[in-house]
Design a protein around this motif. Structure first.
Motif, mmCIF file in Angstrom:
data_model
loop_
_atom_site.group_PDB
_atom_site.id
_atom_site.type_symbol
_atom_site.label_atom_id
_atom_site.label_comp_id
_atom_site.label_asym_id
_atom_site.label_seq_id
_atom_site.Cartn_x
_atom_site.Cartn_y
_atom_site.Cartn_z
ATOM 1 N N TRP A 1 5.420 -1.839 58.883
ATOM 2 C CA TRP A 1 6.332 -0.957 58.138
ATOM 3 C C TRP A 1 6.711 0.211 59.048
ATOM 4 C CZ3 TRP A 1 1.695 -2.147 55.031
ATOM 5 C CH2 TRP A 1 1.915 -3.164 54.103
ATOM 6 N N PRO A 2 7.542 -0.015 60.060
ATOM 7 C CA PRO A 2 7.793 1.002 61.089
ATOM 8 C C PRO A 2 8.546 2.229 60.600
ATOM 9 C CG PRO A 2 9.264 -0.872 61.378
ATOM 10 C CD PRO A 2 8.283 -1.264 60.312
ATOM 11 N N ASP A 3 9.269 2.113 59.500
ATOM 12 C CA ASP A 3 10.089 3.232 59.038
ATOM 13 C C ASP A 3 9.365 4.112 58.022
ATOM 14 O OD1 ASP A 3 12.183 2.285 60.603
ATOM 15 O OD2 ASP A 3 12.879 0.947 59.008
ATOM 16 N N HIS A 4 8.043 3.988 57.961
ATOM 17 C CA HIS A 4 7.294 4.724 56.946
ATOM 18 C C HIS A 4 6.124 5.465 57.573
ATOM 19 C CE1 HIS A 4 9.543 2.769 53.718
ATOM 20 N NE2 HIS A 4 9.493 1.691 54.473
ATOM 21 N N ASP A 5 5.802 6.623 56.985
ATOM 22 C CA ASP A 5 4.725 7.443 57.531
ATOM 23 C C ASP A 5 3.369 6.895 57.073
ATOM 24 O OD1 ASP A 5 4.116 8.404 54.924
ATOM 25 O OD2 ASP A 5 5.627 9.974 55.114
ATOM 26 N N PRO A 6 2.265 7.419 57.634
ATOM 27 C CA PRO A 6 0.933 6.894 57.284
ATOM 28 C C PRO A 6 0.638 6.938 55.793
ATOM 29 C CG PRO A 6 0.794 8.264 59.240
ATOM 30 C CD PRO A 6 2.184 8.416 58.720
ATOM 31 N N HIS A 7 1.090 8.000 55.119
ATOM 32 C CA HIS A 7 0.838 8.085 53.677
ATOM 33 C C HIS A 7 1.519 6.937 52.938
ATOM 34 C CE1 HIS A 7 0.774 9.417 49.542
ATOM 35 N NE2 HIS A 7 2.096 9.376 49.537
ATOM 36 N N GLU A 8 2.775 6.669 53.269
ATOM 37 C CA GLU A 8 3.499 5.594 52.587
ATOM 38 C C GLU A 8 2.875 4.237 52.886
ATOM 39 O OE1 GLU A 8 7.986 7.530 52.318
ATOM 40 O OE2 GLU A 8 7.420 6.353 54.079
ATOM 41 N N ARG A 9 2.450 4.043 54.125
ATOM 42 C CA ARG A 9 1.806 2.772 54.462
ATOM 43 C C ARG A 9 0.504 2.608 53.684
ATOM 44 N NH1 ARG A 9 3.767 4.217 59.772
ATOM 45 N NH2 ARG A 9 1.703 4.879 60.484
ATOM 46 N N GLN A 10 -0.201 3.713 53.464
ATOM 47 C CA GLN A 10 -1.425 3.646 52.666
ATOM 48 C C GLN A 10 -1.098 3.305 51.213
ATOM 49 O OE1 GLN A 10 -4.357 3.849 54.107
ATOM 50 N NE2 GLN A 10 -5.452 3.437 52.211
ATOM 51 N N VAL A 11 0.035 3.798 50.714
ATOM 52 C CA VAL A 11 0.471 3.448 49.358
ATOM 53 C C VAL A 11 0.710 1.944 49.256
ATOM 54 C CG1 VAL A 11 2.392 3.647 47.715
ATOM 55 C CG2 VAL A 11 1.427 5.695 48.753
ATOM 56 N N PHE A 12 1.357 1.361 50.270
ATOM 57 C CA PHE A 12 1.630 -0.075 50.251
ATOM 58 C C PHE A 12 0.320 -0.871 50.256
ATOM 59 C CE2 PHE A 12 5.591 1.151 52.909
ATOM 60 C CZ PHE A 12 6.198 1.678 51.775
ATOM 61 N N LEU A 13 -0.616 -0.457 51.110
ATOM 62 C CA LEU A 13 -1.911 -1.140 51.145
ATOM 63 C C LEU A 13 -2.648 -0.968 49.820
ATOM 64 C CD1 LEU A 13 -3.116 -0.168 54.736
ATOM 65 C CD2 LEU A 13 -2.403 -2.436 53.971
ATOM 66 N N GLY A 14 -2.537 0.228 49.244
ATOM 67 C CA GLY A 14 -3.180 0.480 47.955
ATOM 68 C C GLY A 14 -2.624 -0.405 46.858
ATOM 69 N N PHE A 15 -1.316 -0.657 46.902
ATOM 70 C CA PHE A 15 -0.727 -1.539 45.892
ATOM 71 C C PHE A 15 -1.205 -2.976 46.095
ATOM 72 C CE2 PHE A 15 2.381 -4.386 44.081
ATOM 73 C CZ PHE A 15 2.624 -3.818 42.843
ATOM 74 N N LEU A 16 -1.233 -3.429 47.344
ATOM 75 C CA LEU A 16 -1.680 -4.798 47.621
ATOM 76 C C LEU A 16 -3.093 -5.035 47.097
ATOM 77 C CD1 LEU A 16 -0.342 -5.367 51.253
ATOM 78 C CD2 LEU A 16 0.310 -6.677 49.233
ATOM 79 N N THR A 17 -3.985 -4.069 47.325
ATOM 80 C CA THR A 17 -5.361 -4.249 46.878
ATOM 81 C C THR A 17 -5.503 -3.992 45.384
ATOM 82 O OG1 THR A 17 -5.848 -1.981 47.579
ATOM 83 C CG2 THR A 17 -6.380 -3.743 49.118
ATOM 84 N N GLY A 18 -4.867 -2.937 44.887
ATOM 85 C CA GLY A 18 -4.965 -2.628 43.464
ATOM 86 C C GLY A 18 -4.359 -3.706 42.592
ATOM 87 N N ALA A 19 -3.354 -4.410 43.110
ATOM 88 C CA ALA A 19 -2.706 -5.480 42.361
ATOM 89 C C ALA A 19 -3.374 -6.830 42.597
ATOM 90 C CB ALA A 19 -1.229 -5.565 42.753
ATOM 91 N N GLU A 20 -4.472 -6.841 43.329
ATOM 92 C CA GLU A 20 -5.219 -8.066 43.633
ATOM 93 C C GLU A 20 -4.373 -9.080 44.396
ATOM 94 O OE1 GLU A 20 -8.660 -8.686 40.513
ATOM 95 O OE2 GLU A 20 -6.737 -8.661 39.477
ATOM 96 N N LEU A 21 -3.466 -8.566 45.220
ATOM 97 C CA LEU A 21 -2.706 -9.416 46.127
ATOM 98 C C LEU A 21 -3.396 -9.497 47.482
ATOM 99 C CD1 LEU A 21 0.813 -7.980 45.286
ATOM 100 C CD2 LEU A 21 -0.100 -10.178 44.542
ATOM 101 N N ALA A 22 -4.370 -8.621 47.705
ATOM 102 C CA ALA A 22 -5.131 -8.600 48.951
ATOM 103 C C ALA A 22 -6.459 -7.914 48.669
ATOM 104 C CB ALA A 22 -4.362 -7.854 50.045
ATOM 105 N N PHE A 23 -7.388 -8.042 49.604
ATOM 106 C CA PHE A 23 -8.642 -7.303 49.475
ATOM 107 C C PHE A 23 -9.026 -6.727 50.827
ATOM 108 C CE2 PHE A 23 -9.867 -11.754 50.161
ATOM 109 C CZ PHE A 23 -10.789 -11.670 51.199
ATOM 110 N N HIS A 24 -9.730 -5.594 50.763
ATOM 111 C CA HIS A 24 -10.195 -4.918 51.963
ATOM 112 C C HIS A 24 -11.555 -5.490 52.338
ATOM 113 C CE1 HIS A 24 -12.366 -1.293 53.797
ATOM 114 N NE2 HIS A 24 -11.510 -1.709 54.704
#
Length: 693
Positions: free
Chosen positions: A318-341
């Motif tokens: 996600w090159p056009d996004h800052d670290p906070h926004e990228r963390q939001v995307f990762l948070g959605f992936l994990t919170g939505a059970e589309l991925a796990f850490h």
């Protein structure tokens, strides 16, 4: 209160504390209410069945000028006024991609009390047999994910010929939840008027399902949030949302935020997204769908990595996004059970079950005489179920034995192993439990593991009632309810799943379904994996005059020491890469910061950029969002405290500058101690756990 409970927002029952949610709702209702007129109209069905063309007709009233060949990837939503029964409803029409890779994500858009248009056609241009799902598949998905909804069956592409009526042969004579039927050719505009009338009739007929009362204060807050979204705000810190609630006299912000999230108006889950509300769902979903889009480089990259996405790579993903926004995307992936850490991974690793290798691992649980197999059969087995089970069970797979269709797990004390995998040809999950060592309570342990896994499956797919069969060899399965009936009736014979007659005595070691459901003792399988992304960090921004660069370096060293025991991430302008826009990068760093450290000196005061821009932004963030501006007095600066920043606690606490201390170490030690106290306090307020070594 004299109000019909069934006519209240169904989302309140899904709140963490339903009693408190309803109490809050009725308290706010007394001070004014308006009937809800917002409604979702969701188009679902196989790819290339004509959803996008039909949506164009419903929105514009005419067919598209040219045939639409491009597939929908992800979602496409449009909101418009819809008159029905003498009222004006605000209807949002959602066109959901039909490809199976997206079906797991659709569950976040399907909410109670939605009108579904389920599209089917006798012929389409779809050639991939894996994407040609029967209508019953979609009815089952709607039933699981959109309970309380209304389904209209729409036959499309009737210009290609009609061998059947408005119902496919598989549904003829079958009881189903369809409330109305229609037939259209969206490409030619045939039947669109009749379909609109049918939709309007059903909106009015089932009005009680969505025409519930909403407190006026809630609607005022929702309108303000919508205004912010329309003006370009993608996120809203919860502290700012609380201020909106205070202004409009909505007394329970958490309950209201939960309602707005459950109703699909925005994305909100306590503890996720840095305790922010995601206002622009399209913005977020476009970035998430890019992970699954078969055309995207992101998806290909994750596939090559065996289904893994590493935090260090997110800047290129996600090159056009800052670290906070990228963390939001990762948070959605994990919170939505589309991925796990992956716990303990460094750099942080995220696994996307939908993109795992298809082949199972070479080493699987063994077999033995005490093994137990279960077949958990559904009307339709959806990929979303197995993917969510992989996420929830991943913490019990220390050897990373997961693949696209299943996962192998083992007990923490290595007393047993188990596997859960999709059995697609039977629309079932196959569960295998293998004890690793004999114990006096071996049979009891097997049943406990089986019962725990069944509870997990039910909690993952609530409302589903699967048929459960058991086996002692993994080959011959028998329906557990039929086995119990034969035992009760004293029948020596029974029919197994393949239709063969078998001896009931052969299955004496099998538990009945009732015995599994009654199995007590410890729940050996966690019903929900903690949905956390990469361990949450506090972000610290350092603002300084360039004349104080050497002092800033000393502070950064101190922050590096703090980072060894506290989850912090420090940023200053030395992190800006060559060729990037300096001002924009500084603003991104400031906006993402939880704490802003201001190195106060005469040069800082005389710097227009430091004093009038960076410090002003930090003060505004404090007023709007409660973020902390912390002045550090590095050089003697007379009367700095008379400015607005002087109202904030400085470090060192007595406000003495560096050279007023016996030694630099004394000064910086006092600063570090104060920062550690601030960080610990903020961690406690945010619910951020201590950093683990």
């Amino acid at each position: 209160h004299g109000v019909n409970l069934r006519a209240q927002p169904p989302e309140l029952a899904e709140a963490a504390d339903p009693t408190a949610a309803f109490r809050s709702y009725f308290e706010d209702l007394r001070r004014g209410a308006t009937r809800n007129t917002d409604l979702k109209l969701v188009l679902v069905g196989n790819g290339r069945v004509g959803k996008t063309t039909l949506k164009h007709c419903l929105v514009h009233g005419v067919p598209p000028p040219e045939p639409i060949r491009e597939r929908t990837h992800g979602i496409d939503a449009t909101t418009l006024g819809w008159p029905a029964g003498g009222e004006e409803f605000r209807v949002t029409i959602w066109d959901l991609a039909g490809q199976e890779i997206y079906h797991t994500m659709h569950r976040f858009l399907l909410h109670p009390r939605v009108v579904f248009l389920l599209l089917w056609a006798e012929e389409t241009e779809e050639t991939d047999p894996r994407e040609l799902h029967p209508v019953s598949y979609w009815l089952d998905l709607i039933g699981q994910l959109g309970s309380g909804s209304v389904t209209i069956l729409v036959k499309t592409q009737i210009d290609r010929g009609q061998k059947h009526g408005t119902r496919p042969p598989e549904l003829v004579g079958v009881e189903d939840p369809v409330v109305a039927e229609a037939a259209v050719s969206a490409a030619q505009g045939r039947g669109i008027g009749a379909l609109r009338e049918t939709i309007s009739e059903e909106i009015v007929r089932f009005r009680d399902r969505w025409g519930y009362l909403l407190p006026t204060s809630w609607l005022a807050v929702r309108a303000e949030v919508e205004r912010l979204r329309d003006s370009g705000h993608r996120e809203l810190p919860f502290a700012q949302f609380e201020q909106l609630c205070t202004v409009h006299d909505a007394r329970h912000p958490r309950i209201l935020a939960d309602y707005l999230g459950q109703s699909g108006f925005l994305f909100y889950r306590p503890g996720h997204f840095g305790d922010r509300l995601i206002l622009d769902q399209d913005w977020l979903l476009e970035r998430i769908y890019a992970v699954f889009d078969p055309r995207s480089q992101i998806r290909q990259r994750i596939l090559r990595a065996g289904g893994s996405l590493f935090a260090d790579d997110t800047a290129s993903v996600w090159p056009d996004h800052d670290p906070h926004e990228r963390q939001v995307f990762l948070g959605f992936l994990t919170g939505a059970e589309l991925a796990f850490h992956v716990e303990g991974s460094d750099p942080a690793e995220y696994v996307v079950p939908a993109l795992l290798p298809e082949a199972p691992p070479p080493f699987r649980p063994g077999t033995g005489s005490d093994d137990l197999w279960l077949e958990v059969r559904f009307g339709t087995l959806h990929r979303a179920l197995i993917e969510r089970l992989i996420v929830r069970l991943s913490g019990m797979s220390p050897h990373r034995r997961w693949w696209r269709d299943g996962i192998d797990i083992e007990a923490p004390d290595r007393s047993w192993q188990a596997s859960v995998e999709a059995w697609w040809e039977r629309n079932a999950l196959r569960v295998h439990i293998h004890p690793l060592r004999a114990s006096p309570g071996g049979a009891t342990t097997q049943r406990q593991v089986a019962a725990s896994l069944l509870r997990l499956i039910r909690s993952t797919l609530p409302g589903a009632e699967p048929v459960i069969a058991g086996s002692l060899d993994g080959v011959v399965y028998i329906d557990l309810e039929k086995l119990e009936q034969a035992r009760v009736a004293g029948n020596p014979r029974c029919v197994d799943r393949s239709g063969q007659v078998c001896d009931v005595a052969h299955f004496a070691a099998l538990p009945t379904r009732a015995e599994l459901e009654r199995a007590g003792g410890e729940n050996l399988i966690p019903e929900e994996r903690p949905m956390t992304a990469e361990p949450q960090k506090l972000r610290i921004f350092v603002s300084y005059a360039h004349e104080d660069k050497e002092l800033k370096k000393v502070l950064m060293k101190r922050l590096e020491g703090i980072a060894r025991s506290h989850p912090i991430e420090s940023w200053d302008d030395s992190k800006i890469l060559a060729g990037t826009l300096v001002h924009e990068e500084i603003l991104k760093g400031l906006n993402a910061a939880d704490i802003t450290l201001l190195l106060i000196s005469p040069d800082f005061v005389t710097s227009d950029y430091c004093w009038t821009q960076e410090m002003e932004i930090a003060l505004q963030q404090y007023e709007r969002e409660g973020k902390l501006p912390v002045p550090i007095i590095v050089r003697r600066t007379p009367e700095w405290h008379e400015a607005k920043i002087g109202q904030h606690l400085a470090l060192p606490k007595d406000g003495r500058w560096l050279t007023a201390w016996p030694s630099p170490d004394d000064f910086w030690g006092e600063v570090e101690e104060g920062l550690r106290d601030l960080i610990r306090d903020l961690m406690e307020k945010r619910g951020i756990p201590p950093k683990r070594y």
